[in-house]
Design a protein around this motif. Structure first.
Motif, PDB file in Angstrom:
ATOM      1  N   PRO A  78       0.839  -1.200   0.000  1.00  0.00           N
ATOM      2  CA  PRO A  78       0.000   0.000   0.000  1.00  0.00           C
ATOM      3  C   PRO A  78       0.875   1.252   0.000  1.00  0.00           C
ATOM      4  CG  PRO A  78      -0.389  -1.362   1.972  1.00  0.00           C
ATOM      5  CD  PRO A  78       0.732  -1.971   1.221  1.00  0.00           C
ATOM      6  N   ILE A  82      -4.734   1.801   4.832  1.00  0.00           N
ATOM      7  CA  ILE A  82      -5.676   0.747   4.463  1.00  0.00           C
ATOM      8  C   ILE A  82      -6.682   0.599   5.596  1.00  0.00           C
ATOM      9  CG2 ILE A  82      -4.029  -0.453   2.986  1.00  0.00           C
ATOM     10  CD1 ILE A  82      -3.718  -2.568   5.207  1.00  0.00           C
ATOM     11  N   SER A 103      -8.156   0.466   0.119  1.00  0.00           N
ATOM     12  CA  SER A 103      -7.451   1.737   0.261  1.00  0.00           C
ATOM     13  C   SER A 103      -7.919   2.692  -0.828  1.00  0.00           C
ATOM     14  CB  SER A 103      -5.938   1.528   0.137  1.00  0.00           C
ATOM     15  OG  SER A 103      -5.261   2.766   0.260  1.00  0.00           O
ATOM     16  N   LEU A 107      -1.870   0.812  -4.878  1.00  0.00           N
ATOM     17  CA  LEU A 107      -1.038  -0.290  -4.413  1.00  0.00           C
ATOM     18  C   LEU A 107       0.104  -0.433  -5.408  1.00  0.00           C
ATOM     19  CD1 LEU A 107      -3.845  -2.961  -3.832  1.00  0.00           C
ATOM     20  CD2 LEU A 107      -2.970  -1.283  -2.185  1.00  0.00           C
TER      21      LEU A 107
END
Length: 144
Positions: A78, A82, A103, A107
């Motif tokens: 990430p 998140i 999220s 990513l």
């Protein structure tokens, strides 16, 4: 988990490792971005990207996502905060045993996971049939 074995629900792949299942052909360094069409609901633009710590959940993502070509599983990191994925957390399972997250930030692809074994074809078809039934009944809402 033994090589070639079907993924085990709720079993963490490796501590601290996040996975993303898709049919997209990505390279190390690519970003999985929010704001793209859903892999599961045509025509819907997603506000989040989804990740998991379990091979089972990533495998379902790879097997059920839209698109051509083989399912793929990527190791991702990430780039921002998140949160638990509300689509499975407490709705289907108390807590977050699937270790599924989302999220609003991209990513980053760190590696592609190869050599994983998918679910048996009859289980994949049963899942597809169940999802199609939810769509027909108007109950296939994604909380995004």
């Amino acid at each position: 988990m033994s090589e070639g074995a079907e993924p085990v629900p709720f079993e963490v792949y490796r501590a601290g490792v996040y996975l993303h299942g898709t049919k997209a052909d990505l390279a190390v360094g690519d970003l999985v971005m929010p704001g793209r069409e859903s892999n599961f609901e045509g025509g819907r633009v997603m506000n989040h990207v989804y990740l998991t710590e379990t091979l089972d959940a990533a495998t379902w993502g790879a097997e059920l996502s839209a698109g051509e070509g083989p399912g793929r599983i990527y190791v991702v990191e990430p780039t921002g905060d998140i949160e638990d994925d509300p689509n499975v957390t407490d709705k289907r399972y108390p807590g977050n045993p699937t270790r599924s997250y989302r999220s609003r930030d991209p990513l980053r692809v760190v590696a592609e996971l190869t050599g994983w074994t998918g679910h048996p074809p009859e289980r994949v078809q049963a899942m597809r049939d169940g999802l199609a039934a939810l769509q027909r009944e108007g109950r296939a809402q994604i909380d995004d």
